[in-house]
Design a protein around this motif. Structure first.
Motif, mmCIF file in Angstrom:
data_model
loop_
_atom_site.group_PDB
_atom_site.id
_atom_site.type_symbol
_atom_site.label_atom_id
_atom_site.label_comp_id
_atom_site.label_asym_id
_atom_site.label_seq_id
_atom_site.Cartn_x
_atom_site.Cartn_y
_atom_site.Cartn_z
ATOM 1 N N ARG A 270 0.825 -1.210 0.000
ATOM 2 C CA ARG A 270 0.000 0.000 0.000
ATOM 3 C C ARG A 270 0.854 1.253 0.000
ATOM 4 O O ARG A 270 2.001 1.240 0.426
ATOM 5 C CB ARG A 270 -0.913 0.025 1.230
ATOM 6 C CG ARG A 270 -1.990 -1.054 1.237
ATOM 7 C CD ARG A 270 -2.791 -0.987 2.518
ATOM 8 N NE ARG A 270 -3.867 -1.977 2.535
ATOM 9 C CZ ARG A 270 -4.560 -2.296 3.607
ATOM 10 N NH1 ARG A 270 -4.301 -1.713 4.758
ATOM 11 N NH2 ARG A 270 -5.525 -3.207 3.538
ATOM 12 N N ILE A 271 0.249 2.337 -0.455
ATOM 13 C CA ILE A 271 0.848 3.663 -0.346
ATOM 14 C C ILE A 271 0.185 4.366 0.833
ATOM 15 O O ILE A 271 -1.034 4.416 0.919
ATOM 16 C CB ILE A 271 0.650 4.472 -1.636
ATOM 17 C CG1 ILE A 271 1.427 3.835 -2.784
ATOM 18 C CG2 ILE A 271 1.109 5.913 -1.439
ATOM 19 C CD1 ILE A 271 1.272 4.559 -4.113
ATOM 20 N N GLY A 272 0.990 4.898 1.727
ATOM 21 C CA GLY A 272 0.434 5.623 2.866
ATOM 22 C C GLY A 272 0.872 5.019 4.181
ATOM 23 O O GLY A 272 1.588 4.018 4.245
ATOM 24 N N HIS B 11 8.801 8.048 0.402
ATOM 25 C CA HIS B 11 9.144 6.795 1.071
ATOM 26 C C HIS B 11 7.899 6.262 1.763
ATOM 27 O O HIS B 11 7.882 6.032 2.974
ATOM 28 C CB HIS B 11 10.269 7.056 2.082
ATOM 29 C CG HIS B 11 11.014 5.810 2.478
ATOM 30 N ND1 HIS B 11 10.924 5.266 3.732
ATOM 31 C CD2 HIS B 11 11.834 4.996 1.781
ATOM 32 C CE1 HIS B 11 11.674 4.169 3.808
ATOM 33 N NE2 HIS B 11 12.228 3.993 2.636
ATOM 34 N N ASN B 12 6.826 6.089 0.982
ATOM 35 C CA ASN B 12 5.538 5.769 1.586
ATOM 36 C C ASN B 12 4.875 4.524 1.015
ATOM 37 O O ASN B 12 3.668 4.331 1.165
ATOM 38 C CB ASN B 12 4.579 6.962 1.444
ATOM 39 C CG ASN B 12 4.322 7.331 -0.013
ATOM 40 O OD1 ASN B 12 4.981 6.834 -0.922
ATOM 41 N ND2 ASN B 12 3.365 8.207 -0.233
ATOM 42 N N VAL B 13 5.657 3.658 0.357
ATOM 43 C CA VAL B 13 5.109 2.378 -0.106
ATOM 44 C C VAL B 13 5.479 1.309 0.924
ATOM 45 O O VAL B 13 6.662 1.129 1.240
ATOM 46 C CB VAL B 13 5.641 1.991 -1.501
ATOM 47 C CG1 VAL B 13 5.055 0.644 -1.931
ATOM 48 C CG2 VAL B 13 5.291 3.067 -2.516
ATOM 49 N N THR B 14 4.480 0.644 1.460
ATOM 50 C CA THR B 14 4.678 -0.261 2.588
ATOM 51 C C THR B 14 4.102 -1.643 2.287
ATOM 52 O O THR B 14 2.988 -1.757 1.779
ATOM 53 C CB THR B 14 3.991 0.297 3.851
ATOM 54 O OG1 THR B 14 4.460 1.623 4.096
ATOM 55 C CG2 THR B 14 4.281 -0.576 5.061
ATOM 56 N N ALA B 15 4.876 -2.664 2.594
ATOM 57 C CA ALA B 15 4.376 -4.044 2.557
ATOM 58 C C ALA B 15 3.843 -4.372 3.941
ATOM 59 O O ALA B 15 4.499 -4.090 4.954
ATOM 60 C CB ALA B 15 5.486 -5.009 2.179
ATOM 61 N N ILE B 16 2.644 -4.939 4.010
ATOM 62 C CA ILE B 16 2.032 -5.266 5.298
ATOM 63 C C ILE B 16 1.505 -6.703 5.257
ATOM 64 O O ILE B 16 1.115 -7.199 4.202
ATOM 65 C CB ILE B 16 0.884 -4.298 5.654
ATOM 66 C CG1 ILE B 16 -0.174 -4.274 4.551
ATOM 67 C CG2 ILE B 16 1.417 -2.907 5.898
ATOM 68 C CD1 ILE B 16 -1.350 -3.383 4.871
#
Length: 310
Positions: A150-152, A273-278
């Protein structure tokens, strides 16, 4: 004497837990990898065995009855316990296997994830990928998603997360559009150019163009003759000669490589720097999830380094 719970009743409880969380038999079937009719039959058997109605059904929706609401949280805990047992069992295997369900927005899915799938499958042929692309935010715990990108910012404390390598937001234009025109030397020069702008589907708001000027970051909103509601469409319109538009480096890269578009005002580009794997806590030790996450992290770092060198 305590009555023993049968396998069919357990299956019904799992089907009920998913259907109640997701609001439809179809969504529950998709999450559990079975047919909607199988979900319906399992829940009907469960209602018959328990002697209660769990849902008030209409042609368009499912609504929990009072008895259904009382049972739902317990059934959902049972389903999560079973999923955790499954993850522990998978972790005991040396080779990743099984199916991993991945969720992402369309741009991230197309440009970050899809290109990795053939390579990942070549390394781990026992793993099947179920990729779900949507710009709608999904509850990955309720929908049984193993990994999402996701972005955020992350706001769900039930999830583990890892930031991916940063990407760049830059202006682009097609060589055909720029031919015979004076290149903009500063963001203020955009007033003399045609532009393509993004409008967010989720909010209806128009994307503000960010620029780094010295130590400050500013945002502009050029007057645009073309407004679209998908970031992919911005790049496509720019490549077709529609003007100048802003795009993420990971999304623009294939178009740049083909020569369809070129960076413009790149010295004013900003880094995000706001793309995150969760992923859920229960997937922490899943070998397939770990293997795909490792490949994703490594590839985004390589891509970012290549962009910096260019």
């Amino acid at each position: 004497m305590t009555e023993q719970i049968g396998l069919e009743r357990l299956t019904g409880l799992f089907a009920f837990a998913r259907a109640a969380s997701l609001g439809s038999y179809t969504a529950a079937a998709r999450a559990l990898g079975v047919s909607p009719s199988a979900i319906s039959k399992s829940i009907q058997r469960l209602e018959r065995d328990l002697g209660i109605s769990l849902f008030t059904r209409t042609t368009r929706s499912l609504t929990l009855t009072e008895e259904g609401r009382n049972l739902h949280d317990r059934a959902l805990r049972l389903l999560r316990d079973v999923e955790e047992i499954e993850q522990v069992a998978k972790a005991a295997r040396s080779e990743p296997s099984g199916t991993i369900r991945i969720a992402a927005s369309m741009p991230i899915g197309l440009h970050m994830i899809v290109p990795l799938l053939p390579r990942f499958r070549a390394r781990h042929p026992q793993v099947k990928i179920d990729l779900r692309l949507s710009d709608q935010l999904v509850d990955i715990v309720k929908e049984g998603i193993d990994l999402a990108v996701r972005i955020g910012d992350l706001s769900d404390s039930r999830l583990l997360s890892r930031r991916l390598a940063p990407h760049t937001l830059c202006c682009y234009a097609s060589p055909s559009y720029l031919a015979g025109r004076v290149l903009p030397a500063h963001p203020d020069d955009l007033i003399d150019h045609k532009t393509v702008t993004l409008r967010y589907q989720s909010t209806g708001q128009t994307f503000l163009w960010p620029f780094r000027i010295g130590t400050r970051e500013i945002e502009l909103l050029p007057a645009s003759g073309i407004t679209v509601d998908a970031s992919e469409a911005v790049i496509a319109a720019v490549a077709a000669g529609g003007g100048i538009g802003v795009g993420a480096s990971f999304m623009a890269a294939p178009w740049v490589a083909r020569g369809d578009i070129v960076p413009v005002l790149s010295e004013f580009a900003v880094q995000r720097h706001n793309v995150t794997a969760i992923w859920p806590e229960s997937r922490r030790s899943n070998p397939a999830v770990r293997a795909f996450l490792d490949l994703l992290l490594k590839e985004t770092q390589i891509t970012q380094k290549r962009h910096e060198e260019e």
